[in-house]
Design an enzyme around this catalytic site. Sequence first.
Site, PDB file in Angstrom:
ATOM      1  N   ASP A  99      26.248 -43.543  20.365  1.00  0.00           N
ATOM      2  CA  ASP A  99      27.222 -42.602  20.902  1.00  0.00           C
ATOM      3  C   ASP A  99      28.007 -41.903  19.496  1.00  0.00           C
ATOM      4  O   ASP A  99      27.861 -40.662  19.688  1.00  0.00           O
ATOM      5  CB  ASP A  99      28.239 -43.376  21.427  1.00  0.00           C
ATOM      6  N   ASP A 102      29.982 -43.086  12.603  1.00  0.00           N
ATOM      7  CA  ASP A 102      31.321 -43.196  11.866  1.00  0.00           C
ATOM      8  C   ASP A 102      31.125 -43.386  10.402  1.00  0.00           C
ATOM      9  O   ASP A 102      30.834 -42.432   9.721  1.00  0.00           O
ATOM     10  CB  ASP A 102      32.056 -44.300  12.633  1.00  0.00           C
ATOM     11  N   GLY A 104      28.703 -45.134   9.226  1.00  0.00           N
ATOM     12  CA  GLY A 104      27.096 -45.040   9.020  1.00  0.00           C
ATOM     13  C   GLY A 104      26.588 -46.412   9.027  1.00  0.00           C
ATOM     14  O   GLY A 104      25.434 -46.780   9.088  1.00  0.00           O
ATOM     15  N   LYS A 130      31.367 -38.382  12.804  1.00  0.00           N
ATOM     16  CA  LYS A 130      32.447 -38.170  12.077  1.00  0.00           C
ATOM     17  C   LYS A 130      31.967 -37.953  10.732  1.00  0.00           C
ATOM     18  O   LYS A 130      32.191 -39.009   9.935  1.00  0.00           O
ATOM     19  CB  LYS A 130      33.251 -39.288  12.263  1.00  0.00           C
ATOM     20  N   ARG A 164      35.587 -45.911  29.318  1.00  0.00           N
ATOM     21  CA  ARG A 164      33.921 -45.525  29.442  1.00  0.00           C
ATOM     22  C   ARG A 164      33.670 -44.648  30.484  1.00  0.00           C
ATOM     23  O   ARG A 164      32.661 -43.652  30.245  1.00  0.00           O
ATOM     24  CB  ARG A 164      33.160 -46.839  29.469  1.00  0.00           C
TER      25      ARG A 164
HETATM   26  P1  5GP Z   1      30.031 -47.219  12.207  1.00  0.00           P
HETATM   27  O1  5GP Z   1      29.147 -48.427  12.255  1.00  0.00           O
HETATM   28  O2  5GP Z   1      29.171 -45.930  12.096  1.00  0.00           O
HETATM   29  O3  5GP Z   1      31.123 -47.039  11.322  1.00  0.00           O
HETATM   30  O4  5GP Z   1      30.454 -47.141  13.655  1.00  0.00           O
HETATM   31  C1  5GP Z   1      30.013 -46.811  14.610  1.00  0.00           C
HETATM   32  C2  5GP Z   1      30.504 -47.472  15.864  1.00  0.00           C
HETATM   33  O5  5GP Z   1      31.926 -47.569  15.887  1.00  0.00           O
HETATM   34  C3  5GP Z   1      30.027 -46.722  17.108  1.00  0.00           C
HETATM   35  O6  5GP Z   1      28.786 -47.026  17.591  1.00  0.00           O
HETATM   36  C4  5GP Z   1      31.170 -47.008  17.938  1.00  0.00           C
HETATM   37  O7  5GP Z   1      31.043 -48.080  18.604  1.00  0.00           O
HETATM   38  C5  5GP Z   1      32.422 -47.237  17.114  1.00  0.00           C
HETATM   39  N1  5GP Z   1      33.266 -46.145  16.890  1.00  0.00           N
HETATM   40  C6  5GP Z   1      33.532 -45.415  15.743  1.00  0.00           C
HETATM   41  N2  5GP Z   1      34.399 -44.288  15.954  1.00  0.00           N
HETATM   42  C7  5GP Z   1      34.871 -44.611  17.228  1.00  0.00           C
HETATM   43  C8  5GP Z   1      35.824 -43.615  18.022  1.00  0.00           C
HETATM   44  O8  5GP Z   1      36.382 -42.857  17.586  1.00  0.00           O
HETATM   45  N3  5GP Z   1      35.837 -44.322  19.286  1.00  0.00           N
HETATM   46  C9  5GP Z   1      35.132 -45.306  20.029  1.00  0.00           C
HETATM   47  N4  5GP Z   1      35.552 -45.684  20.972  1.00  0.00           N
HETATM   48  N5  5GP Z   1      34.248 -46.218  19.046  1.00  0.00           N
HETATM   49  C10 5GP Z   1      34.079 -45.486  17.721  1.00  0.00           C
HETATM   50 MG    MG Z   2      28.412 -48.337  19.040  1.00  0.00          MG
END
Ligand code: 5GP
Ligand code: MG
Length: 175
Positions: A99, A102, A104, A130, A164
């Site tokens: 989805d 963020d 990574g 992001k 969701r």
């Molecule tokens: P990362 O591991 O890249 O920091 O985070 C990825 C995961 O964090 C995504 O798959 C998602 O589940 C969650 N996440 C990051 N940013 C958001 C956001 O703005 N909204 C929501 N609902 N989930 C987020």
């Molecule tokens: Mg996720």
Amino acid sequence: MADPQLTVMIPAEVIQGRVRELALEVSEQFQGGPITLLGVMTGSLMFLTDFMRALEVPHQVGVIQASSYCGESTTSGKLTVNIDFLPSLTGRNVLLIDDILDTGQTLQRLVEEIETLDPASLNTAVLLWKQCRTTYAVEPNYYGFKIDDHFVVGYGLDYNDDYRHLADICELRLQ
Ligand code: 5GP
Ligand code: MG
């Protein structure tokens, strides 16, 4: 009644158009297929199902579970990955679908896990990126939209498993 905490950021019809574009781009790259889509549960649910219906190459579908958020709107740093329900990926062209990218961390961990299963190729597609928050050395092969640092829900994305079902992607401002 409208929820005062939500503001529409990307309307449903814009998401639908962009998902179709991405699916056509992937169809061009993998002409004739077959590929295996691997959706990261639960956030990629809507993206995965819309994407596969627009994809013009034969494909199989599997899901993988990864979660780094435990009821918070900032990352907790801990990540659990469950690969128990994967289809066989050995020798397959795999497209990992998530989805949102963020920091990574999730994508990097998943890529490492999947590489150990010897796919013929591994590409990644995220609906949202992001980029300003990405600190791990990963870049998606495909992304739908770059967004600024806002917490978003809808189109599969949740806050404590709520929101969701929204067709739009909305910014959630907790009061
Ligand atoms: P990362 O591991 O890249 O920091 O985070 C990825 C995961 O964090 C995504 O798959 C998602 O589940 C969650 N996440 C990051 N940013 C958001 C956001 O703005 N909204 C929501 N609902 N989930 C987020
Ligand atoms: Mg996720």
